[in-house]
Design a protein around this motif. Structure first.
Motif, mmCIF file in Angstrom:
data_model
loop_
_atom_site.group_PDB
_atom_site.id
_atom_site.type_symbol
_atom_site.label_atom_id
_atom_site.label_comp_id
_atom_site.label_asym_id
_atom_site.label_seq_id
_atom_site.Cartn_x
_atom_site.Cartn_y
_atom_site.Cartn_z
ATOM 1 N N VAL A 1 0.845 -1.186 0.000
ATOM 2 C CA VAL A 1 0.000 0.000 0.000
ATOM 3 C C VAL A 1 0.882 1.237 0.000
ATOM 4 C CG1 VAL A 1 -1.861 -1.193 1.227
ATOM 5 C CG2 VAL A 1 -0.171 0.125 2.516
ATOM 6 N N ARG A 2 0.281 2.354 -0.318
ATOM 7 C CA ARG A 2 1.030 3.604 -0.251
ATOM 8 C C ARG A 2 0.107 4.752 0.117
ATOM 9 N NH1 ARG A 2 0.492 7.160 -4.633
ATOM 10 N NH2 ARG A 2 -0.315 6.222 -6.558
ATOM 11 N N ILE A 3 0.718 5.777 0.712
ATOM 12 C CA ILE A 3 0.040 7.039 0.958
ATOM 13 C C ILE A 3 0.837 8.145 0.297
ATOM 14 C CG2 ILE A 3 -0.996 6.290 3.131
ATOM 15 C CD1 ILE A 3 1.210 7.897 4.587
ATOM 16 N N GLY A 4 0.171 9.228 -0.013
ATOM 17 C CA GLY A 4 0.853 10.419 -0.501
ATOM 18 C C GLY A 4 1.161 11.349 0.664
ATOM 19 N N THR A 5 1.444 12.587 0.351
ATOM 20 C CA THR A 5 1.748 13.569 1.391
ATOM 21 C C THR A 5 0.600 13.635 2.390
ATOM 22 O OG1 THR A 5 3.155 14.876 -0.070
ATOM 23 C CG2 THR A 5 2.195 16.008 1.827
ATOM 24 N N SER A 6 0.943 13.455 3.661
ATOM 25 C CA SER A 6 -0.069 13.357 4.716
ATOM 26 C C SER A 6 0.374 14.146 5.936
ATOM 27 C CB SER A 6 -0.297 11.893 5.118
ATOM 28 O OG SER A 6 -0.708 11.121 4.011
ATOM 29 N N ARG A 7 -0.604 14.641 6.699
ATOM 30 C CA ARG A 7 -0.316 15.421 7.901
ATOM 31 C C ARG A 7 -0.015 14.497 9.081
ATOM 32 N NH1 ARG A 7 -4.988 17.700 8.610
ATOM 33 N NH2 ARG A 7 -5.578 16.890 10.653
ATOM 34 N N VAL A 8 1.034 14.837 9.823
ATOM 35 C CA VAL A 8 1.387 14.082 11.025
ATOM 36 C C VAL A 8 0.419 14.462 12.139
ATOM 37 C CG1 VAL A 8 3.164 13.687 12.780
ATOM 38 C CG2 VAL A 8 3.808 13.910 10.360
ATOM 39 N N VAL A 9 -0.234 13.462 12.741
ATOM 40 C CA VAL A 9 -1.161 13.718 13.838
ATOM 41 C C VAL A 9 -0.708 13.053 15.142
ATOM 42 C CG1 VAL A 9 -3.153 14.136 12.367
ATOM 43 C CG2 VAL A 9 -2.630 11.791 13.100
#
Length: 618
Positions: free
Chosen positions: A203-211
């Protein structure tokens, strides 16, 4: 970081050990261990046949032969093994095409190898069946044949805001004690089903906010849903038990830390670019992207907050969990906490501290006094430019209040004698309850400092509330400092039972009832009594614990005066949430409340809690 105690613990736990893998699988719904059957599958099977359309493999316990796929990730530390994935998927979105192979020793395969794996299908529950975690379908006791190398990896399944459903999970099957294990997966309807349908897949994610900031164990949390209950500072606020934040995902990396240090990130930072690897499930957060390729952290420059200083005629009261402070801690921790009191909390008039340990910390030799701990802390505050605080507290009975073994943690009051006076009423000790009397037309404590109902079973092996009577500009103010029972033992949000069992609530509810009864005694003696109940309540502003504390309108949570996006003091698994609270009686009016965010959102922490400050004019 390569020597992280948590990673070391993971490597030594019976985590998918050969004995466990050979012996057990999780029975449907019951969460029990059953013996694995030696029976071989009659026909050649593929990974989606093993994974099936529920959380439990239909082939659990069977030996499967020459299952084909491409290696997508290799883990050489902790739970050693590799993931591989079928390049010929079926048409059913509920069946995962990837699976983990537990090898025990470091695998010899590498990403891009085409392999055929023979092994036993098992269901492993990270943390054990009593943890409430879901199980992980895997192959154990494997025999691996490498057919070819250097093959392209299967295309990564994108996890983003459009892919993840807004509903979190179906309700568990009542016939299976609330477990979702036997329910058919509906990945287009529920977030947990969506993640489960990708278990083991690339799987992959793109640019994401750190929470959730980078923690000491080399992991962080992101959200793939930037619009999901954002906090004012970049996190994701936990709003209720029925509105889970579905976009949260834990990020780890496959490369050993000695080879590739994990990036440091604070809440609100961005994990940019491409982060890709197998989707794992572990006991420390549930679904986790085990990154073969990790994006780059870009800082958003989050700053530690500073509260406003109190006016001359305002009383400023704060609560701060200082995380097992004792003289064995380095001076740097005392100094950092002291600077926070002076700079970020503006030197409040009264400070209720939680997790003050005795004078030799976890050394278990019968020591219960915390005078040295408090002396060092107050001297550090003075050295940082703050007032010369005095303190009051009650030493517990040795080993009777829970917490770190040998530490004898307790609450304590610091107060600035130049601004506020403490009313000493002798006789309070670890086992004597303070009472309420009428004095000069108002309420008064029989013992100050004193403990609230320490013999109540609600406080067994837990921190007893500390009550104190103060005077500010001629007005009497009562403070009750608390540290309620922790959430240890509760089932995880991503567990197999939905909704999860929150077993720790029982004790907190009893503790809340005890404190509520005491506050009502003060109000019975003086309906205009100014009482502040404060500390680490270990529960949310919407919880039954808080409802019990406020029963009969005896108290009001001051946090409700904040906008919802600012209601948090702690970050857990990417959820910004309230654990620390200040509650006030009706006579405490026109107050200003501030949750001062200086720790919970940062990788570099002096405590894992944010302090709370309330200012008002008595």
């Amino acid at each position: 970081m390569a020597g992280s105690p948590r990673l070391a613990a993971r490597a030594t736990l019976p985590h998918r050990s050969p004995a466990v893998a050979a012996l057990c699988a999780v029975a449907l719904g019951a969460g029990l261990l059953v013996a694995a059957s030696p029976q071989a599958a009659a026909d050649t099977v593929r990974i989606h046949d093993i994974q099936g359309t529920t959380r439990i493999s239909p082939l659990v316990g069977q030996r499967v032969e020459a299952v084909p796929g491409i290696v997508t990730g290799v883990r050489t530390y902790g739970s050693r093994g590799f993931w591989f994935q079928d390049t010929r998927p079926d048409a059913d979105p509920a069946t995962s095409e990837g699976i983990f192979v537990f090898t025990s020793s470091a695998p010899t395969v590498k990403a891009g190898d085409a392999v055929e794996v023979t092994g036993t299908v098992t269901e492993y529950v990270p943390g054990g069946t009593s943890s409430g975690n879901q199980s992980l379908t895997q192959l154990t006791q494997p025999s691996v044949t490498v057919v070819s190398s250097g093959n392209p990896l299967p295309p990564a399944q994108v996890i983003d805001a459009r892919a993840v459903p807004s509903r979190y999970t179906p309700a568990g099957d009542p016939a299976a004690q609330g477990s979702v294990n036997s329910l058919p997966l509906k990945p287009r309807s529920y977030a947990l089903d969506f993640y489960e349908s990708l278990e083991g897949m690339n799987v992959r994610i793109g640019t994401s906010r750190v929470v959730g900031a980078t923690d000491p164990y080399a992991e962080l949390w992101v959200t793939v849903k930037p619009g999901e209950r954002p906090s004012a500072r970049g996190g994701t606020v936990y709003g209720s038990y029925t509105a889970q934040n579905t976009g949260r995902l834990q990020i780890q990396q496959l490369a050993p830390l000695a080879e590739s240090p994990f990036p440091q990130a604070d809440v609100g930072d961005r994990l940019t670019g491409r982060t890709e690897g197998p989707l794992d499930y572990n006991q420390y957060g549930g679904y986790t992207l085990a990154a073969r390729e990790l994006g780059e952290v870009r800082s958003r420059g989050l700053k530690r907050e500073k509260t406003k200083a109190q006016a001359k005629n305002e009383l400023a009261v704060a609560t701060y969990n200082v995380e097992n402070l004792d003289p064995g801690d380095p001076q740097e921790k005392f100094d950092a906490l002291a600077r926070a009191v002076v700079t970020n909390l503006a030197s409040p008039d009264v400070l209720a501290l939680e997790e003050i340990q005795d004078d030799n910390g976890p050394t278990d030799d019968g020591t219960v006094s915390a005078d040295e701990t408090l002396r060092r802390f107050t001297e550090a505050i003075t050295a940082a430019g703050g007032p010369r605080y005095d303190w009051r507290g009650i030493d517990p009975v040795d080993k009777a209040d829970g917490g770190e073994p040998g530490g004898n943690i307790r609450q304590a009051f610091l107060f600035n004698p130049a601004r506020v006076s403490f009313t000493d009423r002798p006789g309070g000790d670890a086992t004597t309850a303070t009472g309420v009397v009428r004095e000069r037309g108002g309420a008064a404590l029989t013992h100050s400092p004193g403990r609230v109902d320490p013999a109540d079973p609600a406080w067994q092996n837990s921190r007893k509330p500390l009550a104190g009577e103060f005077t500010f500009r001629g007005e009497r103010v009562f403070l009750i400092a608390n540290h309620f029972a922790s959430k240890g033992g509760d089932e995880p949000l991503a567990g197999h039972r939905q909704p999860p069992t929150r077993s720790s609530e029982t004790q907190r509810h009893a503790q809340a009832a005890s404190v509520n009864t005491f506050v009502k005694k003060l109000l019975s003696a003086d309906r205009k009594a100014k009482v502040l109940v404060l500390g680490d309540i270990n529960d949310f502003e919407f919880s039954a614990t808080t409802q019990t504390l406020t029963a009969g309108k005896a108290l009001k949570p001051a946090a409700l005066s904040l906008p919802p996006a600012e209601r948090y003091s702690y970050v857990f698994q990417g959820n910004s949430q309230i654990l620390d609270q200040i509650l006030v009686t009706p006579a405490v009016k026109h107050f200003h409340y501030d949750s001062v965010h200086i720790n919970a959102e940062f990788a570099d922490q002096n405590s894992d809690h944010d302090p709370q400050v309330l200012r008002f004019r008595p």
